[in-house]
Design a protein around this motif. Structure first.
Motif, short mmCIF file in Angstrom:
data_model
loop_
_atom_site.label_atom_id
_atom_site.label_comp_id
_atom_site.label_asym_id
_atom_site.label_seq_id
_atom_site.Cartn_x
_atom_site.Cartn_y
_atom_site.Cartn_z
N HIS A 112 0.85 -1.19 0.00
CA HIS A 112 0.00 0.00 0.00
C HIS A 112 0.88 1.23 0.00
O HIS A 112 2.10 1.14 0.15
N ASP A 116 5.61 4.41 5.27
CA ASP A 116 6.59 3.45 5.80
C ASP A 116 6.71 2.20 4.92
O ASP A 116 7.52 1.32 5.21
N HIS A 117 5.92 2.12 3.86
CA HIS A 117 5.99 0.99 2.93
C HIS A 117 6.46 1.43 1.55
O HIS A 117 7.10 0.66 0.84
N ASP A 202 -0.07 -4.37 6.11
CA ASP A 202 -0.66 -3.87 7.36
C ASP A 202 -2.08 -4.40 7.59
O ASP A 202 -2.82 -3.84 8.41
N HIS A 248 5.35 -5.42 10.71
CA HIS A 248 5.69 -4.67 11.93
C HIS A 248 5.85 -5.52 13.19
O HIS A 248 6.19 -4.97 14.24
ZN LIG Z 1 2.90 0.10 8.09
#
Ligand SMILES: [Zn+2]
Length: 262
Positions: A112, A116-117, A202, A248
């Motif tokens: 996505h 952070d990705h 996520d 994560h």
């Molecule tokens: Zn994330």
């Protein structure tokens, strides 16, 4: 310290540690405040007050020698993730450690378009993986493009113009590896399936969501839809048995055991 790799259906799956740190800056909150709807028992063995996240990407080496990178981490010091995540990420160094240069990556899958990705997909305004097609769900591209000016659109998607392979629903990435729409966290969030292994992005964020998949996450775009998607995946894995690879959790792989009925 590195994580152990696995081989699944002839595909080598190498977890790469991009960063480790607490959710900070503008997103600093206790996990129990942003992961809601559970009971105290769901938190057994987990801290409701502190959440130290690993930020993890996965390198896949396919049966036919193809090299696929799933997610690109938090990015450089000036990345859009710098407002809340520990930057810079160390993905490029991690790749070098396993003998992969940026130009060797022929496919990038972005689960996505959160910072952070996707933050590591572009460095200094240019694509970090210059020879890669970037597999993203069309719904995700359209969502980011429809929201007015934003850092992911300007600083990630625009520099990737011409390199995005927008897919709808389900798509073969390389033989044995499929990208599958799994919406809720974001509208076009996708997971990656390799045999019995699902890389969840996520969709499953925090271990408390294994204890109770109905737990809502405050930063999901659509928490109800995310919970329904997560419950469907985990229901299937608990019926068949399987493995998840998370972005994560402290450890990359979590075995999902078959639940015995009585
Ligand atoms: Zn994330």
């Amino acid at each position: 310290m590195s994580y152990a790799a696995r081989s699944v259906d002839g595909v080598e799956v190498i977890p790469l540690r991009d960063a480790v740190g607490p959710m900070g800056g503008e997103l600093k909150q206790a996990p129990s405040e942003i992961l809601t709807g559970g009971s105290p028992g769901d938190w057994a063995g987990l801290s409701p007050d502190e959440w130290v996240l690993h930020f993890r990407c996965y390198l896949l080496r396919g049966r036919t020698g193809r090299t696929v990178l799933v997610d690109t981490g938090v990015g450089a010091t000036d990345s859009p993730a710098s407002t809340w995540a520990p930057v810079p990420g160390t993905l490029l160094g991690e790749l070098a450690r396993v003998g992969v240069a940026p130009g060797d990556v022929d496919t990038v899958v972005l689960t996505h378009l959160h910072s952070d990705h996707a933050g590591g997909a572009v460095v200094d305004g240019v694509p970090a993986f210059p020879n890669a097609r970037h597999v993203i769900q069309r719904a995700e591209v359209e969502w980011v493009g429809s929201g007015g000016p934003n850092p992911i659109l300007e600083r990630v998607l625009r520099p990737l113009t011409g390199m995005v392979d927008a897919v709808d629903g389900e798509a073969e990435v390389i033989p044995g590896v499929r990208a599958i729409l799994a919406p809720g966290h974001t509208p076009g969030h996708q997971v990656v399936e390799i045999g019995r292994l699902t890389l969840t992005g996520d969709l499953v964020l925090h271990p408390v969501q294994l204890a109770n998949p109905a737990i809502r996450y405050a930063h999901d775009e659509d928490p109800d839809r995310a919970a329904a998607t997560r419950q469907a995946l985990l229901r299937r894995l608990r019926a068949e048995g399987g493995l998840i690879g998370t972005a994560h959790f402290p450890e990359p792989f979590t075995e999902i055991l078959v639940e015995q009925g009585d």
